[in-house]
Design an enzyme around this catalytic site. Structure first.
Site, PDB file in Angstrom:
ATOM      1  N   TYR A 171      -5.474 -10.447  10.402  1.00  6.42           N
ATOM      2  CA  TYR A 171      -4.357 -10.209   9.476  1.00  6.42           C
ATOM      3  C   TYR A 171      -3.080 -10.838  10.037  1.00  6.42           C
ATOM      4  CZ  TYR A 171      -1.306  -7.590   6.300  1.00  6.42           C
ATOM      5  OH  TYR A 171      -0.384  -7.237   5.340  1.00  6.42           O
ATOM      6  N   ASP A 190       0.831  -1.213   0.000  1.00  6.43           N
ATOM      7  CA  ASP A 190       0.000   0.000   0.000  1.00  6.43           C
ATOM      8  C   ASP A 190       0.861   1.257   0.000  1.00  6.43           C
ATOM      9  OD1 ASP A 190      -1.932  -1.909   0.257  1.00  6.43           O
ATOM     10  OD2 ASP A 190      -2.370  -1.484   2.356  1.00  6.43           O
TER      11      ASP A 190
END
Ligand code: GLA
Length: 334
Positions: A194, A145
């Site tokens: 996650y 990202d």
């Protein structure tokens, strides 16, 4: 007055591969975060049009993960990693939906880093902001990202090899449209689930070595059933990213769409990061005339699906344009 804009991103294909050195293909989008303000003082003071409260972070902050309000932890993480010589007073405005899987956090981190510091090398900027996310938000994210936000090329997606950190710009053809469609569910369990997936991948690597070098036969020999499925997703997804880039570059949108659908099934069944609502959304999108493919995008557990379609397809969502990297006062650093 400084004026910084950092885009969000949509990941076309290649999810949950970056933190094992795998392949990803994100694209920066025209929605993003703007920071305006001036340097000075010894505190970073930022208000946001999207979040309550004020981020007031001393340049000497030592524990960014305990800063309040919670959104200010992203700011504090950047401050802790960057150690600016002076403070900053300004405002944040955003056109990105927050927590939707379009990287509002990486966009905020990179915008803040450019506003308060002088790091302009895209890779170093991205690595700094990745560490900021680790220490501020406590999410052990990969590099995807922050790197696409810092290094994007207008009109293109970037195929990134997260092991070598080599990047190749892949042109987005003019005759397709890319959308993000929200499933209506906020992302849940993000931090812990996650981290669990990362741990599963680490367990797989303890058996077969680096997943970015493993092949599917090695993976199928992993004894633990769950760990085997996680690894199968990663290894097959790395292949799909390369195939997708080739398909898009030769104008084979149908093949690209098939690969997106396969990616969704793999994230759903083997990696288990989709939700029933997201699955229904993706099924509905795939049945829509003009849609080549659709899949959950980003970390999953709610948020958005990304859609590849003809330009005339009727889709209710954000139409996204392949955009340039973060920029300071209009100038793009790459
Ligand atoms: C989040 C992380 C990224 C990546 C994706 C899943 O967006 O920040 O590093 O792991 O999830 O592909």
């Amino acid at each position: 007055m400084m004026h910084v804009f950092a885009p969000g991103r949509v990941n076309l294909i290649g999810d949950h591969t970056d933190y094992t050195g795998g392949m990803v293909l994100p694209m920066a989008i025209d929605l993003g975060t703007t920071v305006r303000g001036d340097r000075g003082g010894d505190t970073i003071v930022l208000r946001s049009d999207a979040c309550e409260g004020v981020a007031a972070v001393p340049i000497t902050v030592s524990d960014p993960s305990s800063v309040v309000p919670e959104w200010a932890r992203y700011v504090a993480g950047v401050v802790a990693e960057l150690r600016p010589r002076q403070g900053f007073v300004g405002e944040i405005t955003t056109t990105l939906p927050l927590g939707a899987g379009l990287s509002s956090s990486a966009s905020l981190e990179v915008a803040v880093a450019l506003a308060i510091g002088d790091e302009r090398d895209p890779l170093r900027l991205a690595q700094l902001c990745q560490r900021a996310e680790h220490v501020g938000a406590g999410v052990p994210c990969g590099i995807m990202d922050q790197l696409i936000v810092a290094a994007a090329v207008e009109g293109h997606a970037l195929m990134i090899d997260c092991h070598s950190l080599e990047r190749r710009a892949v042109r987005i053809p003019d005759d397709v449209a890319i959308y993000a469609v929200h499933c209506g569910e906020e992302r849940r369990l993000m931090g812990s689930a996650y981290a669990d997936r990362r741990a599963d991948c680490a367990a797989a690597q303890a058996v077969v070595g680096p997943l970015c070098e493993a092949d599917i036969d090695q993976v199928e020999r992993i004894a633990d059933e769950r760990v085997r499925r996680r690894a199968r997703h990663v290894v097959s997804e790395n292949d799909r990213v390369r195939s997708f880039a080739r398909a898009i570059e030769r104008g084979d949108h149908v093949r690209a769409g098939v690969l997106m659908n396969e990616s969704h099934r793999s994230l759903r069944d083997d990696f288990e990061v989709s939700t029933t609502t997201l699955d229904q959304l993706v099924d509905g999108l795939c049945a829509t005339p003009g849609v080549f493919g659709a899949r959950v995008t980003g970390a999953g557990f709610g948020g958005c699906a990304v859609v590849l379609a003809t330009r005339s397809a009727e889709i209710t969502g954000w139409r996204l344009w392949p955009s340039a990297a973060a920029r300071v006062s209009g100038e793009v650093f790459r």
